[in-house]
Design an enzyme around this catalytic site. Sequence first.
Site, PDB file in Angstrom:
ATOM      1  N   PHE A 164       0.817  -1.229   0.000  1.00 30.18           N
ATOM      2  CA  PHE A 164       0.000   0.000   0.000  1.00 30.18           C
ATOM      3  C   PHE A 164       0.840   1.264   0.000  1.00 30.18           C
ATOM      4  O   PHE A 164       0.355   2.326  -0.369  1.00 30.18           O
ATOM      5  CB  PHE A 164      -0.938   0.010   1.228  1.00 30.18           C
ATOM      6  CG  PHE A 164      -0.253   0.435   2.509  1.00 30.18           C
ATOM      7  CD1 PHE A 164      -0.115   1.777   2.823  1.00 30.18           C
ATOM      8  CD2 PHE A 164       0.268  -0.503   3.392  1.00 30.18           C
ATOM      9  CE1 PHE A 164       0.534   2.180   3.992  1.00 30.18           C
ATOM     10  CE2 PHE A 164       0.913  -0.118   4.558  1.00 30.18           C
ATOM     11  CZ  PHE A 164       1.040   1.228   4.852  1.00 30.18           C
ATOM     12  N   LYS A 206      -1.260  -6.606  -9.374  1.00 32.80           N
ATOM     13  CA  LYS A 206      -2.204  -6.832  -8.273  1.00 32.80           C
ATOM     14  C   LYS A 206      -1.812  -5.837  -7.201  1.00 32.80           C
ATOM     15  O   LYS A 206      -0.929  -6.081  -6.383  1.00 32.80           O
ATOM     16  CB  LYS A 206      -2.075  -8.273  -7.754  1.00 32.80           C
ATOM     17  CG  LYS A 206      -3.302  -8.850  -7.086  1.00 32.80           C
ATOM     18  CD  LYS A 206      -3.798  -8.091  -5.874  1.00 32.80           C
ATOM     19  CE  LYS A 206      -2.975  -8.268  -4.634  1.00 32.80           C
ATOM     20  NZ  LYS A 206      -3.374  -7.333  -3.536  1.00 32.80           N
ATOM     21  N   GLU A 254      -4.967  -3.766  -1.859  1.00 33.37           N
ATOM     22  CA  GLU A 254      -6.411  -3.524  -1.796  1.00 33.37           C
ATOM     23  C   GLU A 254      -6.742  -2.314  -0.925  1.00 33.37           C
ATOM     24  O   GLU A 254      -7.891  -1.883  -0.855  1.00 33.37           O
ATOM     25  CB  GLU A 254      -7.148  -4.781  -1.323  1.00 33.37           C
ATOM     26  CG  GLU A 254      -6.792  -5.301   0.068  1.00 33.37           C
ATOM     27  CD  GLU A 254      -5.552  -6.210   0.096  1.00 33.37           C
ATOM     28  OE1 GLU A 254      -4.552  -5.910  -0.585  1.00 33.37           O
ATOM     29  OE2 GLU A 254      -5.583  -7.211   0.840  1.00 33.37           O
ATOM     30  N   SER A 275       5.418  -7.086   3.129  1.00 31.80           N
ATOM     31  CA  SER A 275       6.020  -7.474   4.402  1.00 31.80           C
ATOM     32  C   SER A 275       6.762  -8.814   4.261  1.00 31.80           C
ATOM     33  O   SER A 275       6.464  -9.602   3.352  1.00 31.80           O
ATOM     34  CB  SER A 275       4.951  -7.535   5.487  1.00 31.80           C
ATOM     35  OG  SER A 275       3.890  -8.341   5.067  1.00 31.80           O
ATOM     36  N   CYS A 334       9.455   1.743   3.370  1.00 34.90           N
ATOM     37  CA  CYS A 334      10.367   0.636   3.664  1.00 34.90           C
ATOM     38  C   CYS A 334      11.786   1.161   3.842  1.00 34.90           C
ATOM     39  O   CYS A 334      12.644   0.456   4.345  1.00 34.90           O
ATOM     40  CB  CYS A 334      10.337  -0.392   2.560  1.00 34.90           C
ATOM     41  SG  CYS A 334      10.948   0.263   1.021  1.00 34.90           S
TER      42      CYS A 334
HETATM   43  P1  NAD Z   1       1.549  -6.659   2.911  1.00 35.10           P
HETATM   44  O1  NAD Z   1       2.595  -7.707   2.963  1.00 35.10           O
HETATM   45  O2  NAD Z   1       0.439  -6.704   3.880  1.00 35.10           O
HETATM   46  O3  NAD Z   1       0.861  -6.639   1.471  1.00 35.10           O
HETATM   47  C1  NAD Z   1       1.617  -6.665   0.270  1.00 35.10           C
HETATM   48  C2  NAD Z   1       0.821  -7.379  -0.797  1.00 35.10           C
HETATM   49  O4  NAD Z   1       0.603  -8.725  -0.381  1.00 35.10           O
HETATM   50  C3  NAD Z   1      -0.553  -6.767  -1.034  1.00 35.10           C
HETATM   51  O5  NAD Z   1      -0.791  -6.711  -2.418  1.00 35.10           O
HETATM   52  C4  NAD Z   1      -1.492  -7.713  -0.322  1.00 35.10           C
HETATM   53  O6  NAD Z   1      -2.742  -7.811  -0.962  1.00 35.10           O
HETATM   54  C5  NAD Z   1      -0.775  -9.045  -0.411  1.00 35.10           C
HETATM   55  N1  NAD Z   1      -1.074  -9.912   0.732  1.00 35.10           N
HETATM   56  C6  NAD Z   1      -1.403  -9.532   1.993  1.00 35.10           C
HETATM   57  N2  NAD Z   1      -1.597 -10.601   2.768  1.00 35.10           N
HETATM   58  C7  NAD Z   1      -1.379 -11.686   2.007  1.00 35.10           C
HETATM   59  C8  NAD Z   1      -1.405 -13.095   2.258  1.00 35.10           C
HETATM   60  N3  NAD Z   1      -1.700 -13.587   3.455  1.00 35.10           N
HETATM   61  N4  NAD Z   1      -1.104 -13.927   1.243  1.00 35.10           N
HETATM   62  C9  NAD Z   1      -0.795 -13.456   0.033  1.00 35.10           C
HETATM   63  N5  NAD Z   1      -0.755 -12.124  -0.262  1.00 35.10           N
HETATM   64  C10 NAD Z   1      -1.039 -11.254   0.713  1.00 35.10           C
HETATM   65  O7  NAD Z   1       2.323  -5.252   2.997  1.00 35.10           O
HETATM   66  P2  NAD Z   1       1.708  -3.798   3.127  1.00 35.10           P
HETATM   67  O8  NAD Z   1       1.186  -3.621   4.509  1.00 35.10           O
HETATM   68  O9  NAD Z   1       0.831  -3.481   1.982  1.00 35.10           O
HETATM   69  O10 NAD Z   1       3.017  -2.912   2.928  1.00 35.10           O
HETATM   70  C11 NAD Z   1       3.908  -2.624   3.952  1.00 35.10           C
HETATM   71  C12 NAD Z   1       5.075  -3.575   3.983  1.00 35.10           C
HETATM   72  O11 NAD Z   1       5.759  -3.567   2.742  1.00 35.10           O
HETATM   73  C13 NAD Z   1       6.111  -3.209   5.014  1.00 35.10           C
HETATM   74  O12 NAD Z   1       6.590  -4.377   5.624  1.00 35.10           O
HETATM   75  C14 NAD Z   1       7.209  -2.554   4.195  1.00 35.10           C
HETATM   76  O13 NAD Z   1       8.487  -2.575   4.768  1.00 35.10           O
HETATM   77  C15 NAD Z   1       7.153  -3.376   2.967  1.00 35.10           C
HETATM   78  N6  NAD Z   1       7.759  -2.687   1.844  1.00 35.10           N
HETATM   79  C16 NAD Z   1       8.963  -3.143   1.401  1.00 35.10           C
HETATM   80  C17 NAD Z   1       9.584  -2.500   0.360  1.00 35.10           C
HETATM   81  C18 NAD Z   1      10.899  -2.985  -0.156  1.00 35.10           C
HETATM   82  O14 NAD Z   1      11.248  -2.633  -1.266  1.00 35.10           O
HETATM   83  N7  NAD Z   1      11.643  -3.788   0.595  1.00 35.10           N
HETATM   84  C19 NAD Z   1       8.983  -1.386  -0.238  1.00 35.10           C
HETATM   85  C20 NAD Z   1       7.743  -0.959   0.243  1.00 35.10           C
HETATM   86  C21 NAD Z   1       7.139  -1.623   1.288  1.00 35.10           C
END
Ligand code: NAD
Length: 499
Positions: free
Chosen positions: A149, A173, A176, A226, A281
């Site tokens: 997000f 994708k 959401e 994450s 991040c």
């Molecule tokens: P998230 O992991 O909750 O979601 C990321 C994606 O995974 C979304 O599209 C979501 O729909 C999907 N997702 C969520 N739960 C899932 C599941 N159980 N199974 C499969 N897919 C699932 O992350 P977020 O809260 O949207 O974003 C924040 C996180 O992203 C933080 O941990 C941040 O550090 C990380 N991030 C990392 C970078 C990087 O380049 N290392 C960059 C930006 C954000």
Amino acid sequence: MRLIDHYIAGGTGGTAPARLGDVFNPSTGEVQAQVALGDAAVLERAVAAAAKAQPGWAATNPQRRARVMFEFKRLVEARMDELAELISSEHGKVIADSKGDIQRGLEVVEFALGIPHAQKGEYTQGAGPGIDVYSMRQPIGIGAGITPFNFPAMIPLWMSGVAIACGNAFILKPSERDPSTGVRLAELMLEAGAPEGILQVVHGDKEMVDAILDHPAIAAVSFVGSSDIANYVYQRGAAAGKRVQAMGGAKNHGIIMPDADLDQVVNDLCGAAYGSAGERCMALSVAVTVGEGTTERLFEKLVPAIEGLKVGVSTDPAAHFGPVVTQAHKEKIEAWIARCVAEGGELVVDGRGLVLQGHEKGFFTGPTLIDRVTPAMESYHNEIFGPVLQIVRAKDFEEAISLPSQHQYGNGVAIFTRNGHAAREFASRVNVGMVGINVPIPVPVAYHSFGGWKRSGFGDTNQHGMEGVRFWTKVKTVTARWPDGGGDGSNAFVIPTMG
Ligand code: NAD
């Protein structure tokens, strides 16, 4: 209620969605739209459209593909204000920051304009008698991107910018939580001249992610989110035979050496720890103060600077940062603060319980500063992903370098110093993927590559730059022999050598 639908083959999802998710405006706390949560059947339609479009797009010469990317960049720039408002209304970051989100993504599109050069192969003339060898970088076919997000424009553009320029079809994708920007970008890609099906958007949660990971026609998946989910995506995608890169969470340290320019450090720390409500991040969430008295000297300037930060709605031009993304996330951040204090952290500035007049239901939490955090604390080991800066005091350089090096995450790190030798030593030895020297958020420029180490990155290829081109292409190597007739007398039953 407004519906945010899939974007498939230049149109909507086609059928009424079976499941819907709420999309909030974090500044007001209200549900402003609902997003379709898709399944394998929705994905199937997108894959079919991608499969139809991709061969023709791959066969389009790279200069023409670059021209489409150029037009796409122009269209996005022309709609910068509209897109920034869209991001701010769903994510909560302030407008100026949303523009930065788009701009950093566009820089990857700018890099991709050089695709005729970047995708060139290699050639060896005369590798043997009458033998030439050349390699070409061919597109992988259909790729997918699953994004978080926190950067609804930049991260989809990191992936799609390079993937599409290389001749692939790309299915996004998006998160959401803020799904609209991806759709708008896909519409603009079509308007720019990319064929229908080259950039499509499917919305959803785990069900859609699993469908992507299992789909046999999707050759590569790029994920950012994450760490636990990144690891899951990496394992499941790789088990299904896909190429996968999966970027995870972070806990980025800023090392403040005793000789650092503290005015610069305070300015940098405020932006890097609290900008975008810490939901980056590459946010600096731990400051390591090195040597006797450094913390006290830092706090003299840092504490008033933090107390002067303005938290406001995302459209407030005077606000330094806006709300966090959801109420649940706000509660999680504030619970981590309580945990850190219970573990022995000293609360210097407490941002919890912030209520904005007129926006009482918004998901606001103020800037928090906690001193005397130690590696023995759970709150130090975990990513809080909010406007919280933890201070760890280190006696010397060696202790300071060991903290980020031993942490489970290894995304970014920064050192603030005037000592070139210390900086050089630090950059060379620290066990982290991206290093800043007097640069608080060392996100590499688009023509270099972005990627963290340890639990911040699964897979072995980074985002954008030449690493991106390598991820979105596969190498084919041709060995061609054009003998001058009469044969060369070699024994065809022995493995050929060029000797
Ligand atoms: P998230 O992991 O909750 O979601 C990321 C994606 O995974 C979304 O599209 C979501 O729909 C999907 N997702 C969520 N739960 C899932 C599941 N159980 N199974 C499969 N897919 C699932 O992350 P977020 O809260 O949207 O974003 C924040 C996180 O992203 C933080 O941990 C941040 O550090 C990380 N991030 C990392 C970078 C990087 O380049 N290392 C960059 C930006 C954000």
